[in-house]
Design a protein around this motif. Sequence first.
Motif, mmCIF file in Angstrom:
data_model
loop_
_atom_site.group_PDB
_atom_site.id
_atom_site.type_symbol
_atom_site.label_atom_id
_atom_site.label_comp_id
_atom_site.label_asym_id
_atom_site.label_seq_id
_atom_site.Cartn_x
_atom_site.Cartn_y
_atom_site.Cartn_z
ATOM 1 N N LYS A 66 0.822 -1.217 0.000
ATOM 2 C CA LYS A 66 0.000 0.000 0.000
ATOM 3 C C LYS A 66 0.846 1.252 0.000
ATOM 4 C CE LYS A 66 -3.796 -2.221 2.115
ATOM 5 N NZ LYS A 66 -3.527 -3.187 3.162
ATOM 6 N N ILE A 138 -12.551 2.406 4.608
ATOM 7 C CA ILE A 138 -11.413 1.880 3.873
ATOM 8 C C ILE A 138 -10.783 3.019 3.053
ATOM 9 C CG2 ILE A 138 -10.743 0.299 1.995
ATOM 10 C CD1 ILE A 138 -11.291 -1.241 4.516
ATOM 11 N N GLY A 142 -6.809 1.090 0.284
ATOM 12 C CA GLY A 142 -7.386 -0.190 0.672
ATOM 13 C C GLY A 142 -7.087 -0.585 2.103
ATOM 14 N N GLY A 143 -6.521 0.322 2.870
ATOM 15 C CA GLY A 143 -6.187 -0.011 4.250
ATOM 16 C C GLY A 143 -7.301 0.373 5.202
ATOM 17 N N ALA A 144 -7.410 -0.375 6.282
ATOM 18 C CA ALA A 144 -8.425 -0.073 7.277
ATOM 19 C C ALA A 144 -7.800 0.637 8.482
ATOM 20 C CB ALA A 144 -9.134 -1.354 7.716
#
Lengths: 184, 120
Positions: A66, A138, A142-144
Amino acid sequence: MNYIYDLHRTMMSQKLILVYDGDFTQETTKSILAMAERNLDSSGEESGIKRKVFNVMVEALQNIVKHSSEQGLTAGSLVSKSAIFMISKDDKKYCIMTGNPIPKGSVAKLTHNLDDLNSKDKEGLKEMYKEIIKNTQISEKGGAGLGFVDMARKSGEKLEFTFHNMDAEYDFFCLKVNISREKE
Amino acid sequence: MEILNLKGTEDTPTILLDKKNGIFEISGRSLPEDSAEFYKPVIEWINAYGAEANPTTEFAFKLEYFNTASSKLILDVLSALEEIKGMKVIWYFHDDDEDMEEAGQEFSELVEIPFEFKTY
């Protein structure tokens, strides 16, 4: 060609079972996971420890994927934008280690976040996880925002980290996550 | 209602949502590169199902592993299920997988759906 033997000796002395240096994508992530999994399976590692190692590996690798996309280093620079991932194994523990360039502007915030995580106990980390998962969206990448929290929970130990100066813009962020092989 | 049937891969779970036969299951591994994109059709299917749901639904999660980006989307799936009457979640875990059991317990604390825990 001495470095071939030197590198080999370093890998032996540091008990490294897997090292990957280069560009990271979801495809390389899958290949590295498959290789590490075969290694863990063939060594007959206990399933609970195997799952924790796998878990931390996924989060560590996907973190690199990421964050490597955001770097655009000038051509011809000696500073590579590539990252490194490695695992070591001795009688007592596995160590999952990563290193990747991050913009100097991000160092203070990352240090703050990791120090904050390291100050929490098991319950504190659980609360933090639930708080983030309830409130987060998100990100574009695409990271939480849960990766480090999850690594800390699965490890049960403090996350070790350092920063090394690369150039005027970038520091090299090194992270080490320990997974104990000893029964609790 | 059309069946949603996604075959699992090394980084995505198997998903079978079949109203007629009363099968609702997410199983396997979930660590897709883009979890939001992957779960979008699942959440859309559940929202459509909500309008014409069976009197009772047992929704099974039989996950071997999921990453943190998926955990956020699993919560979104559960939030969609929460809107449906007669919903119950069956959370499966390997009998030696405490982390998966705990993950299920944490999800059960975040939504108002009855959870049943089973080992496999």
